[in-house]
Motif scaffolding. Structure first.
Motif, short mmCIF file in Angstrom:
data_model
loop_
_atom_site.label_atom_id
_atom_site.label_comp_id
_atom_site.label_asym_id
_atom_site.label_seq_id
_atom_site.Cartn_x
_atom_site.Cartn_y
_atom_site.Cartn_z
N ARG A 1 -4.30 -10.79 -0.93
CA ARG A 1 -5.43 -11.08 -0.06
C ARG A 1 -6.54 -11.71 -0.87
O ARG A 1 -6.86 -11.25 -1.97
N LEU B 1 -5.63 -2.09 -1.09
CA LEU B 1 -6.39 -3.03 -0.27
C LEU B 1 -5.62 -3.32 1.01
O LEU B 1 -4.42 -3.61 0.97
N THR C 1 -2.15 -6.11 -2.10
CA THR C 1 -2.45 -5.28 -0.92
C THR C 1 -1.32 -4.29 -0.68
O THR C 1 -0.33 -4.22 -1.42
#
Length: 467
Positions: A70, A37, A459
């Motif tokens: 995130r 991500l 992430t």
């Protein structure tokens, strides 16, 4: 530089722990490799974990701080504020409130369709990017002030709630979106925390109230007619956890500090009702929480002090070897820079608590698609902190997520009027819940007081910082 402090000389052995629960049915966020991500980092600019008072007063904390995590979903739960506890079954999250932090009216009963008020909220997380509030559990003395007294059991689809009450509510949560109250059982103590055996047959409730027993034990074999098995002890215990086989219990000693290890095999086998003290490790500080970690190299617990570790202003986390339960040994500590003694005078002016509260332990694929073991702590004003303990010689912070504020809530961590500012502006959020890691989706669930249920995901920037 890896800034998490490990100030003890011994090592935590590397291992693989079972991840918590199954994945919510939101295939949109599935990834083939780990940590793919894109990052959305807004790193801390001061001491690790700090929310400086100057930033608070200038409202420079409104967007929070984060690295390696995130946000992908959030439920504000009617902007009610004062959220504290978290438990879960399948695609459902249960979020409690804490009356000590509640500025709104406290009136019982609360309508079941009220979506803004105290009580245990039911959140539908089948679409984890859009978690939806579905309602509240029925209002009882236990659910109204559930706090940390909230625990679900997957084996038997039960949800247990004690709150700061003298009763235990047992819910049938086979339909996790519509739990049904089966029974309430009177307790011989004012509850603080609870634990349930993995088989769902026995519950343990702890108390910190002077004059109360330490523990109450409840037989759940017939959940519609739970039976009190007995009570034990006369010293406070805040957090409680069980070994996977439910033959040992681990108690965090509250204001007395320290860890106690009990043999509860007779209770599990229904051959007796008296726990037996196996061993203890003493220290000063408010011993709040305990997380078992059964590793291939041995058995460990990870404790968290919510204040006053070894006479310091704030608390920190300890990793303790319990391979010999009669002689538990502290092997390392996890601290943020805000917890270092040399920084105490600096951070004392922030009017913000910097200590671990509740958490979780899990394993998954991390950087380089290698197995990693993590400890997740909600660290009050420092937000969610993720520590990697895969390399026993170099435990360190892997990622963090400190939420921004939700100005629509009633809850205020500090009174800005005292600083000549409008108290309509929030200065920081408080994260204090248990933590769930959903391995397949790399998602982490936790709760903060103002912002509610948070769902975050690793992430590309997650990982230990280089030395």
């Amino acid at each position: 530089m890896n800034r998490v402090l490990c100030r003890a000389s011994c090592l935590l052995l590397p291992a693989v722990l079972a991840a918590c629960g199954g994945a919510p049915s939101d295939s949109i966020l599935m990834v083939g490799a780990r940590h793919e991500l894109p990052a959305d980092d807004l790193p801390e600019t001061d001491l690790q974990g700090r929310v400086p008072l100057d930033d608070q007063l200038s409202l420079n904390t409104q967007d929070g701080r984060r690295r390696g995590l995130r946000a992908i979903g959030q439920a504000s739960i009617g902007d009610r504020g004062a959220n504290l506890g978290l438990s879960w079954l399948g695609d459902c999250a249960y979020v409690s409130t804490h009356l000590a932090a509640w500025d709104g009216p406290v009136e019982l009963p609360i309508a079941a369709d009220s979506l803004q008020g105290i009580g245990v909220a039911i959140v539908d997380v089948r679409l984890s990017r859009r978690p939806a509030l579905r309602g509240l559990l029925p209002s009882t003395p236990a659910t109204a002030n559930a706090g940390e007294g909230l625990k679900a059991n997957a084996a038997r689809a039960l949800l247990l709630v004690t709150g700061r009450s003298r009763s235990l509510d047992v819910f049938d949560a086979a339909n996790c979106l519509e739990p049904k109250l089966l029974a309430s059982v009177d307790l011989p103590l004012t509850a603080q925390s609870l634990a349930i055996s993995l088989d769902g047959l026995t519950a343990y409730v702890s108390s910190i109230t002077p004059g109360d027993p330490t523990l109450a034990m409840i037989d759940l074999s017939q959940p519609a007619t739970p039976q009190l098995l007995g009570a034990w002890g006369d010293a406070p215990a805040h957090g409680i956890a069980l070994s996977d086989d439910a033959r040992q219990a681990y108690l965090a000693g509250g204001s007395n500090g320290g860890l106690r290890i009990l043999d509860v095999s007779a209770i599990q086998e229904r051959s007796g009702a008296e726990p037996r003290l196996l061993g203890q490790l003493d220290w000063t500080g408010y011993a709040h929480s305990v997380l078992p970690a059964e590793l291939p190299g041995g058995s460990y617990v990870i404790t968290g002090d919510s204040q006053g570790s070894d006479g310091q202003l704030f608390g920190y986390s300890r990793i303790i070897d319990i391979g010999d339960p009669a002689r538990p040994v502290e092997v390392s500590r996890l601290q943020l820079e805000v917890n270092w003694p040399e920084n105490e005078t600096t951070v004392a002016t922030d009017l913000a608590p910097y200590s671990p509260h509740l958490g979780g332990v899990a394993t998954g694929l991390g950087v380089g698609n290698e197995i990693r073991t993590w400890v997740f702590w909600t660290w009050h004003a420092s937000g969610l902190r993720v520590f990697e303990i895969t390399d026993p010689s170099k435990p360190g912070e892997y990622a963090y997520y400190n939420p921004g504020v939700n100005p629509a809530t009633n809850y205020r961590p500090i009174d800005l009027d005292a600083y000549g500012l409008s108290s309509g502006g929030l200065t920081y959020d408080l994260s204090m819940s248990a933590v769930r890691y959903v391995q397949d989706l790399e998602q982490i669930w936790f709760v903060s007081a103002n912002t509610g249920l948070q769902i975050v995901q690793f992430t590309t920037t997650a990982g230990l910082l280089p030395d």
